[in-house]
Write a protein that holds these residues in place. Structure first.
Motif, PDB file in Angstrom:
ATOM      1  N   ARG A  57       1.173  -1.112   0.086  1.00  0.00           N
ATOM      2  CA  ARG A  57      -0.208  -0.420  -0.252  1.00  0.00           C
ATOM      3  C   ARG A  57       1.250   1.122   0.205  1.00  0.00           C
ATOM      4  NH1 ARG A  57      -5.255  -0.111   1.568  1.00  0.00           N
ATOM      5  NH2 ARG A  57      -5.749  -1.997   0.478  1.00  0.00           N
ATOM      6  N   VAL A  58       2.389   1.300   0.757  1.00  0.00           N
ATOM      7  CA  VAL A  58       3.127   2.720   0.899  1.00  0.00           C
ATOM      8  C   VAL A  58       4.580   1.768   0.805  1.00  0.00           C
ATOM      9  CG1 VAL A  58       3.936   4.178   2.511  1.00  0.00           C
ATOM     10  CG2 VAL A  58       1.445   3.560   2.227  1.00  0.00           C
ATOM     11  N   ARG A  59       5.610   2.577   0.069  1.00  0.00           N
ATOM     12  CA  ARG A  59       6.293   2.152  -0.230  1.00  0.00           C
ATOM     13  C   ARG A  59       6.990   1.775   0.837  1.00  0.00           C
ATOM     14  NH1 ARG A  59       9.979   4.976  -4.324  1.00  0.00           N
ATOM     15  NH2 ARG A  59      11.260   3.183  -3.855  1.00  0.00           N
ATOM     16  N   PRO A  60       7.948   0.563   1.227  1.00  0.00           N
ATOM     17  CA  PRO A  60       9.119   0.536   2.575  1.00  0.00           C
ATOM     18  C   PRO A  60       9.161   1.777   2.194  1.00  0.00           C
ATOM     19  CG  PRO A  60       8.504  -1.714   1.375  1.00  0.00           C
ATOM     20  CD  PRO A  60       8.053  -0.627   0.243  1.00  0.00           C
ATOM     21  N   PRO A  61      10.716   1.611   1.863  1.00  0.00           N
ATOM     22  CA  PRO A  61      11.573   3.077   2.043  1.00  0.00           C
ATOM     23  C   PRO A  61      11.098   4.381   2.835  1.00  0.00           C
ATOM     24  CG  PRO A  61      11.547   3.259  -0.438  1.00  0.00           C
ATOM     25  CD  PRO A  61      10.513   1.992   0.213  1.00  0.00           C
ATOM     26  N   VAL A  62       9.262   4.729   1.920  1.00  0.00           N
ATOM     27  CA  VAL A  62       8.770   5.798   2.449  1.00  0.00           C
ATOM     28  C   VAL A  62       8.490   5.304   4.156  1.00  0.00           C
ATOM     29  CG1 VAL A  62       5.872   7.607   2.204  1.00  0.00           C
ATOM     30  CG2 VAL A  62       7.642   6.793   0.581  1.00  0.00           C
ATOM     31  N   VAL A  63       7.740   4.588   4.342  1.00  0.00           N
ATOM     32  CA  VAL A  63       7.275   3.770   5.128  1.00  0.00           C
ATOM     33  C   VAL A  63       8.377   4.270   6.199  1.00  0.00           C
ATOM     34  CG1 VAL A  63       6.204   1.952   7.494  1.00  0.00           C
ATOM     35  CG2 VAL A  63       5.354   1.970   4.783  1.00  0.00           C
ATOM     36  N   LEU A  64       9.641   3.472   6.525  1.00  0.00           N
ATOM     37  CA  LEU A  64      10.643   3.799   6.995  1.00  0.00           C
ATOM     38  C   LEU A  64      11.172   4.901   7.023  1.00  0.00           C
ATOM     39  CD1 LEU A  64      12.915   2.527   8.026  1.00  0.00           C
ATOM     40  CD2 LEU A  64      14.465   2.728   5.789  1.00  0.00           C
ATOM     41  N   ALA A  65      11.042   6.146   6.281  1.00  0.00           N
ATOM     42  CA  ALA A  65      11.430   7.214   6.945  1.00  0.00           C
ATOM     43  C   ALA A  65      10.190   8.057   7.471  1.00  0.00           C
ATOM     44  CB  ALA A  65      11.445   8.191   5.779  1.00  0.00           C
ATOM     45  N   GLY A  66       8.938   7.278   6.718  1.00  0.00           N
ATOM     46  CA  GLY A  66       8.267   8.165   8.190  1.00  0.00           C
ATOM     47  C   GLY A  66       8.308   7.790   9.439  1.00  0.00           C
ATOM     48  N   ALA A  67       8.588   6.087   9.800  1.00  0.00           N
ATOM     49  CA  ALA A  67       8.730   6.049  11.342  1.00  0.00           C
ATOM     50  C   ALA A  67      10.256   6.415  11.532  1.00  0.00           C
ATOM     51  CB  ALA A  67       8.850   4.577  10.928  1.00  0.00           C
ATOM     52  N   SER A  76      16.850   8.182  -0.316  1.00  0.00           N
ATOM     53  CA  SER A  76      16.563   6.794  -0.650  1.00  0.00           C
ATOM     54  C   SER A  76      15.552   6.583  -1.973  1.00  0.00           C
ATOM     55  CB  SER A  76      17.218   5.292   0.049  1.00  0.00           C
ATOM     56  OG  SER A  76      15.727   5.459   0.743  1.00  0.00           O
ATOM     57  N   ALA A  77      14.456   6.800  -1.352  1.00  0.00           N
ATOM     58  CA  ALA A  77      12.784   6.856  -1.429  1.00  0.00           C
ATOM     59  C   ALA A  77      12.479   7.830  -2.916  1.00  0.00           C
ATOM     60  CB  ALA A  77      11.681   6.971  -1.257  1.00  0.00           C
ATOM     61  N   VAL A  78      13.850   9.111  -3.197  1.00  0.00           N
ATOM     62  CA  VAL A  78      13.373   9.593  -3.980  1.00  0.00           C
ATOM     63  C   VAL A  78      14.537   8.790  -5.131  1.00  0.00           C
ATOM     64  CG1 VAL A  78      13.469  11.983  -4.916  1.00  0.00           C
ATOM     65  CG2 VAL A  78      12.801  12.065  -2.191  1.00  0.00           C
TER      66      VAL A  78
END
Length: 416
Positions: free
Chosen positions: A77-87, A192-194
């Motif tokens: 649902r949400v890309r893992p690197p984005v989840v990692l950055a948000g967390a 890394s996500a960007v």
């Protein structure tokens, strides 16, 4: 970093710049987590005990389960690197807020709850970032890089925090430094996500986006031979979280430096997982598991005799790290191998979910035992758990009709 054996540079598609960013992010956030392992010492300054820390940590188990279940059911649902950055960003803000709290109460409890549940997400999502970009045959090696880096941060954080405190930093100041490290991790993960667009090295077949039927999968797994290694994983989780969470207060009580434990344990784990394991033809054999789990039992029993002897403290810390580092990946691989064929791909995330429940929940039990009966009693409890793991390892692995071990369809990842 070299490409794993059997993989061409083209097939290992994550690339060195992205991998470097990810490993730097994981090192920063795991070091921040290690700095916050000084929290039990701060709670004692505020009038609390080990039981206080255990109760606060256990409170974060339920929200962690809710979030991890959502990740498991809807992993794309949400890309893992984005989840990692948000967390990591949430972790940074929460650690910064914790540095401003000067008493035990609802505010401190709420912040610890957020820290615990957020860390569970970070620990789970980190390996998912590399899994998004590498083929099946390279996944285990690259996830090993991520989890090895996390172990390095686990060792660096408490040692760094202890050094800063010895130089006159207050505990809140060290928590603020942890917040800064977590903020750096958030920035690196987002970068890394960007610079890396969504791309999967998996099969070109459309992904199955249906929610995982957790209850049905658990039922099948619990009726399979995978139940034994799963039970061993959870018992070892009790041991891991207790030794990690309360090592600072144990060392302080005995007049020892907890740097000795975290350095010896971490170096030993990394040496076994990333160096020695390469010389084993198969680290998942019955003999390896039996010897490794026996080593864990001996190491825990040795802590009963440590007293104030630095040499013994270092010896048993190294033994525990090496034995645990060798045992858990082998047992985790067995959990996959022995699960029903249709559930092998989800065995690791399910085991990870249960592992996090124990990691967050068991400190409440261990803290209460320490506060009431002392460290000798808690080490006896941990020895009984380690002995139970060893007894379970004595049971021979199940064989199929040809006399061979079941062949897994999902590659095992490195363990916590």
């Amino acid at each position: 970093m070299n490409t794993p054996p059997g993989e061409s540079a083209a097939s290992a598609r994550i690339g060195r710049p992205i991998l470097a960013l990810l490993l730097a992010a994981m090192l920063a956030i795991s070091s921040a987590y290690g700095l916050l392992l000084l929290l039990p010492l701060y709670l004692k300054v505020l009038g609390g005990t080990e039981a206080t820390f255990g109760a606060l940590t256990a409170a974060s188990a339920l929200p962690a389960v809710v979030v991890l279940t959502g990740l498991l059911r809807f992993p794309d649902r949400v890309r893992p690197p984005v989840v990692l950055a948000g967390a990591a960003a949430v972790y940074a803000l929460t650690a910064a807020a914790l540095s401003q709290v000067g008493s035990i109460g609802i505010t401190l409890g709420a912040l610890v709850l957020v820290l615990g549940s957020t860390w569970a997400v970070i620990y789970t999502v980190g390996p998912m970032v590399v899994s998004e970009h590498v083929p099946d045959t390279a996944r285990a090696a690259y996830i090993g890089y991520v989890t090895g880096t996390v172990q390095l941060g686990f060792g660096i954080g408490p040692v760094l925090g202890g050094s800063l405190h010895a130089r006159g930093w207050t505990y809140p100041a060290t928590f603020l430094f942890a917040a800064a490290l977590a903020a750096v991790a958030a920035g690196l993960a987002y970068l890394s996500a960007v610079i890396r667009p969504r791309h999967s090295a998996r099969s070109a077949a459309p992904a199955d986006r249906r929610p995982v039927e957790l209850r049905a999968a658990l039922g099948r797994i619990l009726r399979s031979p995978a139940l034994r290694p799963l039970a061993m994983i959870l018992l070892l989780a009790c041991l891991f979280t207790t030794m990690n969470s309360f090592q600072t207060t144990f060392a302080q009580l005995r007049g020892l430096s907890f740097d000795v434990f975290y350095t010896g344990y971490t170096v030993s784990v990394i040496a076994v997982r990333l160096v020695m394991a390469r010389f084993f033809r198969d680290t998942g054999t019955d003999r390896t598991v039996i010897v490794a789990t026996a080593g864990v039992s001996v190491a825990v029993l040795g802590f009963l005799a440590v007293g104030s002897h630095v040499a013994l403290y270092a010896t048993f810390s190294v033994l525990l790290g090496g034995a645990y580092g060798l045992a858990l990946p082998a047992i985790q691989a067995r959990a996959v191998n022995f699960a029903p064929i249709g559930d092998r791909a989800r065995m690791l995330p399910l085991a990870g979910l249960l592992f996090q429940i124990v990691i967050l929940g068991f400190p409440m039990v261990a803290g209460a035992v320490i506060a009431t009966f002392g460290y000798q009693t808690v080490f006896l409890v941990l020895f009984c758990l380690a002995a139970a793991v060893w007894l379970l390892s004595l049971q021979r692995s199940p064989r199929d009709s040809s006399g061979q071990l079941p062949v897994t369809e999902a590659r095992p990842t490195a363990s916590p």
